[in-house]
Design a protein around this motif. Structure first.
Motif, PDB file in Angstrom:
ATOM      1  N   ALA A 198      71.491  55.625  31.406  1.00 13.76           N
ATOM      2  CA  ALA A 198      71.298  56.434  30.195  1.00 13.76           C
ATOM      3  C   ALA A 198      71.875  57.838  30.386  1.00 13.76           C
ATOM      4  O   ALA A 198      72.576  58.361  29.516  1.00 13.76           O
TER       5      ALA A 198
ATOM      6  N   PHE B 110      73.919  52.574  23.008  1.00 18.31           N
ATOM      7  CA  PHE B 110      72.570  52.136  22.650  1.00 18.31           C
ATOM      8  C   PHE B 110      72.436  50.627  22.777  1.00 18.31           C
ATOM      9  O   PHE B 110      71.473  50.119  23.357  1.00 18.31           O
ATOM     10  N   GLY B 111      73.429  49.915  22.239  1.00 20.95           N
ATOM     11  CA  GLY B 111      73.390  48.462  22.330  1.00 20.95           C
ATOM     12  C   GLY B 111      73.308  48.006  23.781  1.00 20.95           C
ATOM     13  O   GLY B 111      72.456  47.189  24.146  1.00 20.95           O
ATOM     14  N   VAL B 112      74.162  48.584  24.576  1.00 24.21           N
ATOM     15  CA  VAL B 112      74.202  48.187  25.983  1.00 24.21           C
ATOM     16  C   VAL B 112      72.888  48.534  26.670  1.00 24.21           C
ATOM     17  O   VAL B 112      72.331  47.743  27.443  1.00 24.21           O
ATOM     18  N   GLN B 113      72.381  49.733  26.368  1.00 24.03           N
ATOM     19  CA  GLN B 113      71.137  50.146  27.021  1.00 24.03           C
ATOM     20  C   GLN B 113      69.966  49.282  26.602  1.00 24.03           C
ATOM     21  O   GLN B 113      69.115  48.945  27.422  1.00 24.03           O
ATOM     22  N   ALA B 114      69.952  48.919  25.319  1.00 28.42           N
ATOM     23  CA  ALA B 114      68.868  48.054  24.872  1.00 28.42           C
ATOM     24  C   ALA B 114      68.902  46.759  25.669  1.00 28.42           C
ATOM     25  O   ALA B 114      67.874  46.269  26.151  1.00 28.42           O
ATOM     26  N   PHE B 115      70.107  46.241  25.832  1.00 30.59           N
ATOM     27  CA  PHE B 115      70.228  45.006  26.607  1.00 30.59           C
ATOM     28  C   PHE B 115      69.766  45.239  28.036  1.00 30.59           C
ATOM     29  O   PHE B 115      69.005  44.439  28.601  1.00 30.59           O
TER      30      PHE B 115
ATOM     31  N   ILE C   9      67.717  47.441  29.199  1.00 32.96           N
ATOM     32  CA  ILE C   9      66.273  47.668  29.290  1.00 32.96           C
ATOM     33  C   ILE C   9      65.531  46.344  29.277  1.00 32.96           C
ATOM     34  O   ILE C   9      64.639  46.087  30.094  1.00 32.96           O
TER      35      ILE C   9
END
Ligand code: NA
Ligand code: NA
Lengths: 157, 117, 504, 767, 135, 96, 132
Positions: free
Chosen positions: B33, B85-90, B92
């Motif tokens: 992040a 954001f998309g990548v981080q959501a994945f 997480i």
């Protein structure tokens, strides 16, 4: 009927927020609000909407007064050295029944500095409030019940 | 301001990378992040910093006459933020799934398939 | 008109959306998915023919003139890569008809594959460096999800490493794009190529080149940045591993070739020499890794890494012949690596394991499978007249012509070691008796594969095997196309003119 | 010619089917192909012997100068006839030898592929084409050696042969390419005319050494000879065909073929001749120590190949003649002997010389073949081998100093007598040594006829040598020397030194044959020494390779993500730093004076928050601090004129925090597992990397460049794209494609999260 | 455990916030905002609703499955890009209706593209949040 | 310097100090809810900062950002509360 | 000019309130009092600042948006405070040691966190006993 009012209200907010006071814009807002309401099918809407205006105005003044008074007291507390509080959590029995009323009362109490609604009992009979100055528990309970609760009842009841 | 910004970016990179090198899988995600913040700020700085002149054409005009902030990097960053954001959501959710399936949050214990014989 | 440039992006996108619409109907998804892949393949050929006939094609998205909007541009190299993407897509998806579990199929396997293809094709065809980043991300996130799809233990371990290291690469790439914009002030690759020389800051262009080299190097899995590949590729189901191995790593190489022929040609002594060194180390390190593995797909993964070095080697040598070789090698590698990973899938379907120690006896029990393994395996080993031989031959020739004997020697030694690795695999998994039968019991396959599904499994592998043979026997036409592609790569003028048109 | 070879390749597809239909008769049908090819090439004898050549060419890869060009001259023809002729016999023989074997079809396929490749090798006129076929012979040899693939030694021997010849092959390829570069052509017929140019080229020495490496490995020259005896794991027909008669001679062929280009220099002589000599002696000596008849033959083959190489090294006209003669003679007798040994093995189940004897009565035809071939091998008059030997002495005696080579050849000749005796004579004579499980009886005719033909030919050609000389040998020698030659082989040259030497060798050989057991015993102390030969080096280097591979992989692919990251970061920092320091960059550090105080506070808060994230031992505090960082970044966007960005960042940051928080309580207690030392190391690396980025940003922003794109956007945003918010217009219009990709990323991420949470295929299968 | 106070408050806030999100979407072309931010606001609103009322009720209130929102969004965005292809113009060329509408300004394909973005962002965020909260 | 400018400077200083105070609370804890309310205060101050910034730059568009921030700050706080409810481990709540 | 003056006054008052909130956040002895002190003061402060903004830009759309934000903040701030306070109480964040009364103590169900309602009369009796 209440839904219709709510719908009108929403459409009006739309016009306000967009800043274009035109029939077409109101119409757009109305349609959009309708869609929103349809989407969420929000259950209850405020009843007796127009009759309450007077009480509402009175209530706002009362609340504003309380707010400023309490704020100043806490500000003073914050600024002056040392601690002079008698805090605690008090259970306040409720007369009001509906979700909207309870929520409104809880929020008003919270908004007033020095007091903080912690929770409502699961059977909605008691409000638990944290307060910074509890000289007398009963007096505190009474002030809440006769001040905020009564006026909330008036406005929403 | 570019100088200060460059140090901010460098600091973000340094702490992001440091966190990523930890063995705790949560720190890894926090590091990722930070790294994405750093990259975004870097692009932002590359568009040169302009105070108080957002790239909007004022009402009533047809083009901007005063000098404005470079809109292109802003658009790029917006894209990058959303992708990040998309990548981080994945990522997480991945760490949660990892912990649930593997029973550990220690990355060093996740090498059953990837160890030299 | 210019639709032909758009199809490689639109067809997979439309297919993915259609598959999403048909979320609950697995069979509809399958039909859509295969149709989409075939259409993509066809559009790839269409593009190739179109570019072959009329030179580099470009189209401006949104009708905005070149450096301001996004340009899609295809030279022969791009067109070849798109054909390869289509090929991989078709073969892998046909294969999955017989070897993909219901769970994964009903959790978006097909749309994900097509989005992966969309990302890959987008990366191949875009003429804008930030748009390239976006396509990389599309491809990456699809690969993340595909890798983790199913959530098995090994998959998750692999995914964590894959995700982390690829995100490092993305962050690096993004930073590089940002700095490039900061220094040059444009994002269109043709425009960048024009203005790259005007950067006033000494050494900044070289630094940028290094940044791009590292960012794409991670994606391409070069030494010493390849860890993620052997860590993750052996973990997902065979078709997913196959498309990763066949196609995904090539995108990194594509990007390297693109930027190091178009943008960073100022400081050849530094950048391309560095490429050459890394290429050599990649080859050696990869093949040494392969030597000590004892699981089929882990071996293949390291071999994959090793052979990435060959493709980079051509770029590092940087002559017309060398670039031709690199392009040819990419074509070859796509075919054989996809094929090998699919063969691995069949082995697993037949025997229920990838562990070499538990394999064996396939030569006597599955002669066709053995033949289908041998073709790509020998191609990897560089046995003529398979395509791998030509790739290495041309590379070695190019290296010798420029006097780069060290890298040539490395390449030759690695070629031999590759042969060793492949033949060890052949001996262990196919030739020798299965370890079970030594104890007296007959070979029983873990879950017997029906004849119909075996047919479906063998078809794509057979096609790939025949392709590596055909690309070897008919090397001339393939090499001619690659050579023209190299022409276009090295003569950047044509590219710039195609993109920017009349702009001086 | 081209089509013949290509069709042979294609024909390799059919035997498996044929086998299914014809069973044991397959051999006869398959043999039709090599027989037909033999006939085809026999037609050319007339034309070639009269000095002509046949050339055929087909375009293959013209862009690399590679043609599918075939060139038939005396040498190629000789080889082609040997390949197809012996091929015919071997195919027939195999039909019985492997009768009923379930992989007979595949065996024939491989054998046909081999034959086609071998033909291609000797016919090719383009070095690369030659190389292609050359490699194919290596590979088909690999498959054939490992035919009994369920046996580990067979697999290992196959791999060893492939590796050794493959390594040589790659050297050869390099040599060919250099040769092509030096001579400007890859066509052998054109190369032959450029000998002088090549020999004076600076690349000459590497070219020579590389090509020699190829030839030496293929032809099992010392020190690469060890693969050949090991290759005896192959079925006997294979040993006959590949490892004595044809494939191993490819190296000799190559040297002969290229000698007009490469030979004649001091280095050629000083390398090729000694290598040949040492190989000859080593092979001869080792052959005497073996008890397995196949191994005896294998080592003697090594020796013979050494002899041929030696003669090519000498390079004179008589030497060339000797080499060619020896090649033919060797093919005939050695092939026959192998086949005989195969029959013995097949019928008695053993190849141990000690256990075989007195079998003539049981198998007279085989015995006849064996004795004839052994007779040839020993070089007795009137075998063709005798003539070849005489010619060899003749050639050697011309060299200066002649003594080394003469002595060597004498010793080898002695050994050959022993080998001929052991393999061709001993099993059939004397009394039967032991009782076998089944009473030995004659093999089927399809088996014994083949060695008999070859052995008889070996003698017949000796008795009537002149047609062979006229039709075959002259043109072959002429091709080697690239000069018209007249070879007139004759049994009797009168009593001269040669005759004396060969007679002496024969006598010595006979004596040694009689004392062979004693000799073998006396050599036993040498065994440990012999085990330290080149093969030992081979296995050592493989083990060494394995060790290195293990070590490097353990370091690089440790499975530890933090190390992967560390290496990645260090590499990146190092390379980028190096490229930056190459020149002296302009940093422009004075650009801070316009700083506002609240910006500074924001920066401080931001950086402090990162420190909190790094150091916090409470994960919620870390997540909260991450939120602060995100909000601070959003505020920075806001302060520097990017309201859209600020809005997006606020939303996204909050959503990220929400997601983190939703996942957080599922995770265990927050811990850092790294040791203090690791933390320090990582901190140093991370700081360096951060510093580098800082420098990079400073350097890049110090560049003055015009804003090339902004004017276009500000000009056209409203007028053409109908929007006042330029950022949004860029997002949905100017660069809409980016946005399309971006929402795709989001969609996939959601699918990923969904599948990660809901799909678990691992659970079902139970692992 | 659901808090009465929060639940009640959110029930009244949700339509307001959704309205806000559409407003942000519509005027994004002329002022800060747009499909992304609009979508994020809408999803924040639903996220709040889900936190206050649980996932099941949120799903019922939303009516459309998040995955279908995503599909619809991708379809809208993609097809709005394809419209100009029928007029022999490159992909994503903006086509506009002549009439001017308040708040939105002019209506054209870029608006529908932005709408697609809005739907995708909303669908994605909700899909993630719902599936996380369901367990 | 106009009246507005003076008051903007005063406000900026006050708000900056408040951010610092809240930040200190964020770092020091001691309990997780303390950190959460610190974050909440910071976002609230953020709204204020945006308002002041819009006044000082004379660009009312920044007000839109404040709208968003008000919304998401609420969402963030609720999410943290959601987490706090789920956490029962008091040691974890204390933060170390 | 009047407009500017009002704007300036609101700015100063608003930021002062916020400052006090920050100070309270720092100084108050327990979580609940920190919340009591800061949430409301900051809400009030932000309200003033936005009012200042409304006075600066008198266009209707700006004013209405400023009002919208004020309303929104006033609506959400107490809800958020309630949520945090409740969660903190459930999680066991202690009250200040000089707190005089805690009537919520023991009311939460250990497992599902359902909140009971005590019988007021009994409660009064107990309190009386405690006093005595
Ligand atoms: Na709040
Ligand atoms: Na607040």
């Amino acid at each position: 009927m209440t839904t219709f009012i709510l719908n009108l209200f929403l459409a009006f907010s739309w016009v306000t927020v967009t800043g274009h006071f035109e029939p077409l814009n109101f119409f757009i807002g109305f349609i959009l609000a309708y869609v929103m309401l349809w989407l969420v099918r929000s259950g209850s809407a405020p009843s007796n909407y127009f009759k309450k205006v007077q009480q509402v105005i009175g209530f706002i003044f009362f609340f504003g007064h309380e707010l400023v008074k309490a704020n100043l007291r806490v500000a003073w507390e914050v600024i002056r050295p040392g601690h002079h509080m008698y805090p605690g959590v008090v259970a306040i029995p409720l007369d009001i029944k509906t979700d909207a009323e309870i929520t409104m009362l809880a929020n008003l109490i919270t908004l007033t500095p020095g007091t903080l609604t912690l929770d409502v009992s699961s059977d909605r009979k008691i409000l638990y409030v944290h307060a910074m100055y509890i000289e007398d528990v009963d007096e505190f309970t009474r002030s809440i019940k006769e001040g905020f609760e009564k006026r909330v009842q008036e406005v929403l009841g | 301001m570019e100088v200060v910004m460059s140090f901010v970016i460098g600091g973000l990179y340094a702490s992001g990378l440091y966190l990523m090198m930890r063995r705790n899988i949560l720190k890894l995600v926090l590091g990722i992040a930070l790294l994405s913040h750093a990259a975004n700020l870097l692009i932002f700085t590359m568009g040169r910093l302009t105070r108080g002149h957002p790239p909007l054409i004022p009402p009533g005009e047809v083009r901007v006459l005063e000098s404005i902030a470079d809109p292109l990097p802003e658009a790029l960053i917006l894209t990058a933020i959303v992708i990040g954001f998309g990548v981080q959501a994945f990522a997480i959710v991945l760490i949660r799934r990892c912990f649930e399936t593997l029973g550990t949050d220690d990355l060093d214990e996740m090498r059953s398939t990837d160890r030299a014989p | 008109m210019n639709l032909v440039l758009l199809f490689p992006i639109l067809i997979p996108f439309a297919t993915a959306v259609a598959c999403l619409l048909a979320w609950k109907q697995r069979h509809v998804q399958r039909v859509l998915s295969i149709t989409g892949a075939v259409l993509l393949q066809a559009s790839g050929f269409l593009l190739l023919v179109s570019v072959w006939q009329s030179g580099i094609r470009a189209v401006q998205m949104g009708n905005w003139p070149a450096p301001f909007g996004i340009t899609l541009v295809s030279d022969l190299f791009s067109a070849i890569m798109i054909v390869m993407a289509g090929l991989t897509g078709v073969t892998v998806l046909v294969y999955s008809l017989a070897d993909m579990d219901t769970g994964r199929e009903s959790f978006g396997y097909h749309p994900l594959m097509h989005i992966l293809l969309m990302g890959v094709c987008g990366a191949f065809i875009t003429g804008d460096v930030f748009n390239l980043y976006v396509w990389f991300e599309v491809m990456l996130i699809a690969s993340f999800v595909l890798l983790g799809l199913g959530g098995e233990k090994a998959q998750l371990e692999g995914t964590v490493k894959y995700v982390t290291l690829n995100l490092m690469s993305s962050a690096l790439f993004l930073a590089a794009v940002g700095i490039m914009y900061g220094a040059v002030g444009t994002l269109n690759m043709a425009d960048l190529a024009r203005h790259m020389g005007t950067v006033k800051q000494p050494g900044l262009v070289t630094t940028l080149a290094t940044l791009f080299l590292l960012a794409f190097g991670i994606k391409a899995a070069i030494f010493p940045l390849f860890f993620w590949l052997p860590a993750s590729y052996p973990t997902p189901p065979a078709p997913i591993a196959a498309i990763f191995a066949g196609l995904l790593t090539k995108v990194g190489i594509y990007a390297l070739i693109r930027v190091f022929t178009l943008l960073f040609v100022q400081d050849l002594e530094y950048t391309h020499a560095l490429l050459l060194v890394l290429a050599g180390l990649t080859m050696i390190s990869g093949i040494l890794g392969a030597l000590v593995q004892n699981e089929l797909r882990r071996i293949l993964s390291f071999v994959l890494v090793s052979h990435i070095g060959f493709m980079i080697m051509g770029l590092g040598i940087f002559t017309h012949l060398a670039i031709t070789a690199s392009v040819f090698y990419i074509v070859h590698d796509v075919i054989v690596k996809t094929g090998l990973f699919l063969v691995g899938g069949v082995v697993r379907a037949e025997r229920g394991t990838y562990e070499m120690s538990s394999l064996g006896g396939l030569y006597s029990s599955n002669p066709w499978l053995s033949a289908l393994f041998l073709l790509p395996a020998l191609s990897v080993g560089g046995i003529p007249p398979l395509s791998g031989f030509w790739g290495k031959l041309v590379l070695v020739k190019a290296g010798m012509e420029t006097g780069q004997y060290l890298i040539v020697a490395t390449a030759l030694i690695v070629a031999l070691l590759s042969l060793l690795v492949m033949m060890k695999m052949w001996a262990d998994a196919f030739w020798r008796d299965s370890p079970g039968s030594a104890a007296g019991g007959s070979v029983v396959s873990a879950n017997p594969v029906s004849f119909e599904s075996r047919l479906v499994l063998f078809c794509p592998i057979g096609v790939l095997g025949l392709l590596t043979l055909a690309a070897g026997i008919f090397a001339e036409p393939v090499l001619t196309v690659c050579s023209r592609a190299a022409d276009q790569l090295l003569n950047t003028e044509e590219y710039i003119r195609a993109v920017l048109g009349g702009i001086p | 010619m081209v089509w013949i070879v290509l069709l042979s390749f294609v024909s390799a597809f059919f035997p498996p089917w044929l086998c299914r239909v014809l069973h044991s008769r397959t051999g006869w049908i398959v043999a039709l192909l090599p027989a037909a090819i033999t006939a085809y090439f026999a037609r050319f004898i007339e034309e070639i012997s009269s000095g002509g050549t046949v050339v055929e060419s087909m375009g293959w890869v013209p862009c690399l100068g590679i043609e599918l060009s075939f060139h038939l001259d005396g040498l190629s023809l000789l080889f082609a006839l040997l390949i197809s002729g012996i091929g015919t016999l071997v195919v027939i023989y195999s039909g019985s030898y492997l009768a009923g074997h379930y992989q007979l079809g595949r065996f024939y396929s491989t054998l046909l592929i081999f034959m086609a490749s071998m033909l291609g090798t000797v016919l090719a006129d383009n070095v690369i084409t030659l190389f292609v076929f050359w490699e194919l012979t290596s590979f088909s040899s690999y498959l054939l050696i490992g035919f009994n693939s369920d046996q580990k030694p067979a697999r290992e021997a196959a791999l060893q042969a492939l590796l050794v010849t493959g390594a040589g092959g790659l050297a050869l390829l390099a040599g060919f390419l250099l040769l092509g570069q030096a001579a400007g052509t890859l066509e052998i017929s054109a190369l032959l005319a450029k000998g002088d140019a090549v020999r004076s080229h600076p690349f000459y020495v590497p070219i020579l050494l590389l090509i020699l490496a190829g030839a030496m490995t293929k032809s099992a020259q010392f020190p690469f000879h060890f693969w050949l005896p090991n290759a005896m794991q192959a079925p006997t027909p294979v040993s006959t065909y590949l490892h004595s008669a044809t494939m191993v001679k490819a190296g000799v062929y190559l040297l002969a073929r290229l000698s007009p280009v490469l030979a004649g220099t001091a280095i050629w002589e000083n390398v090729v001749t000694p290598v040949g000599m040492i190989t000859m002696l080593t092979g001869a000596f080792l052959s005497l120590l073996q008890t397995d008849l196949k191994l005896v033959l294998a080592y003697s083959t090594v020796s013979a190949l050494g002899g041929m190489t030696m003669m090519l090294g000498v390079g004179s006209q008589p030497a060339a003649e000797a080499a060619v003669m020896f090649l033919v003679a060797h093919a005939l007798y050695k092939g026959a002997l192998f086949l005989v040994v195969g029959i013995l093995d097949h019928e008695t189940g053993t190849r141990q010389s000690g256990r075989l004897g007195g079998l003539f009565r049981a198998m007279p035809a085989t015995g006849l073949a064996g004795i004839l071939a052994g007779f040839s091998m020993a070089g007795f008059m009137p075998s063709f081998n005798f003539i070849a030997k005489e010619q060899t002495y003749a050639a050697i005696l011309e060299t200066t100093p002649a003594v080394f080579l003469t002595a060597a050849f004498f010793v080898a000749g002695t050994c050959y007598v022993v080998v001929g005796g052991i393999t061709g004579f001993q099993p059939f004579t004397g009394r039967p040594r032991e009782r076998f499980l089944k009473p030995p009886h004659e093999a089927p005719p399809s088996m014994w006829v083949c060695p008999l033909i070859m052995a008889a030919a070996g003698v017949l050609v000796g008795v009537f040598p002149s047609p062979a000389g006229k039709y075959m040998l002259s043109s072959a020698v002429g091709a080697v020397l690239q000069a018209p030659s007249e070879v007139q082989p004759a049994l009797w040259h009168g009593p001269d030194v040669k005759l004396f030497l060969s007679t002496a060798a024969m006598l010595a050989g006979i004596c040694l044959y009689l004392a062979r057991a004693k000799f073998r015993r006396s050599m036993e102390p040498l065994t440990p020494l012999l085990s330290k030969g080149p093969e030992h080096l081979y296995s050592l280097s493989l083990a060494w390779l394995d060790t290195i591979a293990c070590a490097q992989t353990r370091v690089l692919q440790s499975g530890r993500l933090n190390l992967y990251l560390l290496i990645t970061i260090v590499t990146t920092t190092g390379l980028v730093g190096a490229s930056m320091l190459e020149h002296e960059p302009i940093l422009g550090l004075e650009r801070w004076s316009d700083l506002h105080i609240y910006e500074a506070i924001l920066a401080v808060v931001l950086l402090t928050s990162t420190v909190v994230i790094v150091r916090s031992r409470s994960r919620l505090a870390a997540v909260a601090a991450l939120g602060v960082v995100g909000y601070a970044v959003a505020l920075l966007f806001l302060l520097f004129s990017a309201p859209d960005l600020a809005m997006t960042q606020f939303c996204i940051e909050t959503l990220s925090v929400v997601l983190l928080v939703m996942v957080l309580y599922r995770l265990p207690r927050y811990r850092d597992y790294s040791s203090g030392k690791e933390r320090f190391r990582d901190a140093v690396v991370a700081t360096l990397a951060g510093g580098l980025i800082t420098a990079l940003v400073l350097v890049a922003t110090a560049v003055t460049r015009e804003a090339r794109l902004t004017p276009f956007f500000t000009e056209h945003s409203l007028l053409l794209a109908k929007g006042r918010n330029i950022v949004n217009v860029i997002l949905v219009d100017f660069r809409g494609l980016d946005t399309l990709g971006e929402i795709t990323v989001l969609a996939v991420a959601a699918l990923g999260v969904y599948s990660l949470l809901k799909l678990n295929t691992g659970k079902k299968s139970g692992d | 455990m659901i808090s009465l106070i929060l639940a009640t408050a959110i029930r009244y806030l949700l339509p307001l916030l959704l309205l806000l999100s559409v407003y942000i979407l519509l005027r994004g072309h002329n002022a800060p905002g747009g499909g992304f931010i609009g979508g994020l606001v809408a999803s924040s609103a639903f996220a709040l609703f889900a936190l206050a009322h649980g996932v099941d009720l949120s799903k019922r209130v939303l009516r459309i499955a998040p995955r279908n929102l995503i599909t619809a969004g991708l379809f809208t965005a993609g097809s709005s890009g394809c419209v100009p292809l029928f007029f022999n113009l490159p992909f994503m060329t903006g086509l506009w209706f002549e009439t001017h509408i308040n708040v939105i300004g002019k209506l054209g394909t870029p608006f529908f593209f932005d709408l697609g973005v809005f739907l995708v962002v909303l669908g994605v965020t909700l899909m993630i949040i719902f599936s996380l909260m369901e367990e | 310097m106009s009246l507005i400018e003076i008051s903007v400077h005063f406000s900026t200083a006050m708000l900056s100090l408040t951010v610092v105070f809240a930040f200190i609370r964020l770092v020091r804890g001691p309990s997780l809810p303390d950190r959460v309310i610190a974050l909440d205060l910071m976002t609230t101050v953020g709204i204020g900062i945006i308002a002041v910034y819009a006044i000082s730059t004379d660009k009312p568009v920044f007000l839109d950002v404040a709208v968003i921030l008000a919304l998401v700050s609420f969402l963030g706080t609720i999410a943290f509360a959601y987490y706090l409810q789920k956490v029962t481990d008091i040691a974890d709540l204390k933060g170390d | 000019m009047f407009q500017e003056a009002v704007c300036a006054i609101f700015l100063i008052v608003g930021s002062t309130f916020i400052f006090i909130a920050g100070l309270g956040m720092l100084r108050m002895p327990d979580l609940f009092m920190r919340m009591s002190a800061s949430t409301k003061a900051s809400t009030l402060g932000v309200g003033f600042l936005l009012t200042a903004l409304a006075f600066k830009f008198t266009q209707l759309d700006i004013v209405s948006r400023a009002v919208a934000v004020i309303v929104f903040v006033i609506l959400t701030a107490p809800v958020a405070a309630h949520m945090i306070g409740r969660a903190a109480y459930i999680a066991g964040v202690p009250l200040w040691y000089r707190s005089v009364i805690d009537e919520l103590c023991g009311q939460y169900d250990r497992c599902d966190h359902r909140l009971g309602s005590i019988d007021i009369r009994t409660q009064d009796d107990e309190r009386a006993e405690g006093d005595a």
